[in-house]
Design an enzyme around this catalytic site. Structure first.
Site, PDB file in Angstrom:
ATOM      1  N   GLY A 109       0.843  -1.201   0.000  1.00  0.00           N
ATOM      2  CA  GLY A 109       0.000   0.000   0.000  1.00  0.00           C
ATOM      3  C   GLY A 109       0.874   1.245   0.000  1.00  0.00           C
ATOM      4  N   ARG A 112      -0.264   5.290  -1.819  1.00  0.00           N
ATOM      5  CA  ARG A 112      -1.138   6.396  -1.393  1.00  0.00           C
ATOM      6  C   ARG A 112      -1.097   6.530   0.133  1.00  0.00           C
ATOM      7  NH1 ARG A 112      -6.306   5.799  -1.826  1.00  0.00           N
ATOM      8  NH2 ARG A 112      -6.475   3.600  -2.444  1.00  0.00           N
ATOM      9  N   SER A 135      -2.411  -2.119  -5.430  1.00  0.00           N
ATOM     10  CA  SER A 135      -3.332  -3.062  -6.078  1.00  0.00           C
ATOM     11  C   SER A 135      -4.038  -2.532  -7.316  1.00  0.00           C
ATOM     12  CB  SER A 135      -4.382  -3.549  -5.081  1.00  0.00           C
ATOM     13  OG  SER A 135      -5.208  -2.496  -4.687  1.00  0.00           O
ATOM     14  N   TYR A 169     -12.942  -4.491  10.518  1.00  0.00           N
ATOM     15  CA  TYR A 169     -11.667  -3.738  10.547  1.00  0.00           C
ATOM     16  C   TYR A 169     -10.985  -3.876  11.906  1.00  0.00           C
ATOM     17  CZ  TYR A 169      -8.684   0.423   9.746  1.00  0.00           C
ATOM     18  OH  TYR A 169      -7.635   1.294   9.597  1.00  0.00           O
ATOM     19  N   ALA A 217     -11.385  -6.244  14.086  1.00  0.00           N
ATOM     20  CA  ALA A 217     -10.934  -7.634  14.258  1.00  0.00           C
ATOM     21  C   ALA A 217      -9.610  -7.845  13.516  1.00  0.00           C
ATOM     22  CB  ALA A 217     -12.000  -8.600  13.746  1.00  0.00           C
ATOM     23  N   LYS A 267      -7.419  -5.558  12.705  1.00  0.00           N
ATOM     24  CA  LYS A 267      -6.336  -4.751  13.303  1.00  0.00           C
ATOM     25  C   LYS A 267      -5.903  -5.309  14.658  1.00  0.00           C
ATOM     26  CE  LYS A 267      -5.897  -1.790   9.936  1.00  0.00           C
ATOM     27  NZ  LYS A 267      -4.669  -1.779   9.128  1.00  0.00           N
TER      28      LYS A 267
END
Ligand code: NAP
Length: 251
Positions: free
Chosen positions: A16, A19, A41, A159, A161, A163
């Site tokens: 990632g 950005r 991606s 999210y 869970a 993280k």
């Protein structure tokens, strides 16, 4: 250390990296002398832009289109990176998505997609780059978690869970790889100004403004600074740690 290039000669892989926070980490690493492999991606133009900016800073940079959640694509990409860069010292697992909804409205796909990118993606890259990182004299793995993973957050069951899972992954990798002189830490950002938060309703942004003791959202560079520190020799005795970069949101 002012003026020193803290990561000179190292190679950093940033998922990632095209950005937001990942872009800031990539450019921060390049500014500090690291060669950078940018994994993304979809947004070719954003990846090419970061790659070119890094090259202008005098380091080697390459962009790799890869869905981090796909085990085989991740393997192929990691093999290409290892071949083309010869060595990998630093891995920053930053690629992430959000599909926020209250649990009652959340579909199976909403849940699976977020776990697959945010959690399994990190597993895939650690797994496929571990042999290369073990060869480094000071390997570093940094996982970008979130305060949601520490606090929970309504509307983010998937999210939060993922993280929280990243924190368990971080602590386990820290223990398993310590004998190889690799450290593994997590960063838990709070509200950071990126595309991911740009779409939040004004009411949520206003709430963030009042709930955060420092009374503002953070910048991608403020998260990147923590990543550069953890990747550097300054953090040689820190492992299994979760560093919050949240303006005091979760005190
Ligand atoms: P962002 O601006 O939306 O950028 C996400 C990055 O991840 C992009 O480079 C994107 O590449 C890449 N990506 C997404 N899905 C991918 C996939 N399946 N495979 C490979 N790359 C993928 O996000 P951000 O706000 O910078 O967030 C970065 C990380 O910080 C995430 O893990 C996020 O959960 C975490 N975080 C963010 C905040 C915040 O407030 N912004 C707070 C806490 C934690 P493409 O554009 O090519 O898809």
């Amino acid at each position: 250390m002012k003026g020193d290039k803290m990561l000179k000669g190292k190679t950093a892989v940033v998922t990632g990296g095209s950005r937001g926070i990942g872009r800031a980490v990539t450019l921060g690493a390049a500014k500090n002398g690291a060669n950078v492999a940018i994994v993304y991606s979809g947004d070719d133009a954003a990846a090419a832009d970061v790659k070119n900016l890094a090259i202008e800073m005098g380091v080697k940079a390459e962009a790799y289109k890869c869905n981090v959640s796909d085990f085989e694509q991740a393997r192929e990409t990691c093999n290409r990176i290892t071949t083309e860069f010869k060595a990998v010292d630093i891995l920053v697992n930053n690629a992430g998505i959000a599909r926020d909804k209250l649990l009652m409205m959340m579909s199976e796909t909403d849940f699976d997609d977020v776990i697959d990118v945010n959690l399994k993606g990190a597993f895939n890259f650690i797994k496929h780059l571990s042999r290369a990182i073990i060869k480094s004299s000071a390997g570093r793995i940094i996982n970008i978690s979130s305060v949601s993973g520490l606090m929970g957050n309504a509307g983010q069951a998937n999210y939060a869970a993922a993280k929280s899972g990243l924190i368990g992954l971080t602590k386990t990798v820290a223990k398993e790889f310590a004998g190889k002189k690799i450290t593994c830490n997590a960063i838990a950002p709070g509200f950071i100004e990126t595309d991911m938060t740009a779409g939040l309703p004004q009411s949520v942004r206003d709430h963030a403004g009042t709930a955060i003791p420092l009374k503002r959202m953070g910048t991608p560079d403020e998260v990147a600074n923590a990543a550069i520190f953890l990747a550097s020799d300054l953090a040689s005795y820190i492992t299994g740690e979760v560093l919050k970069v949240d303006g005091g949101l979760y005190i």
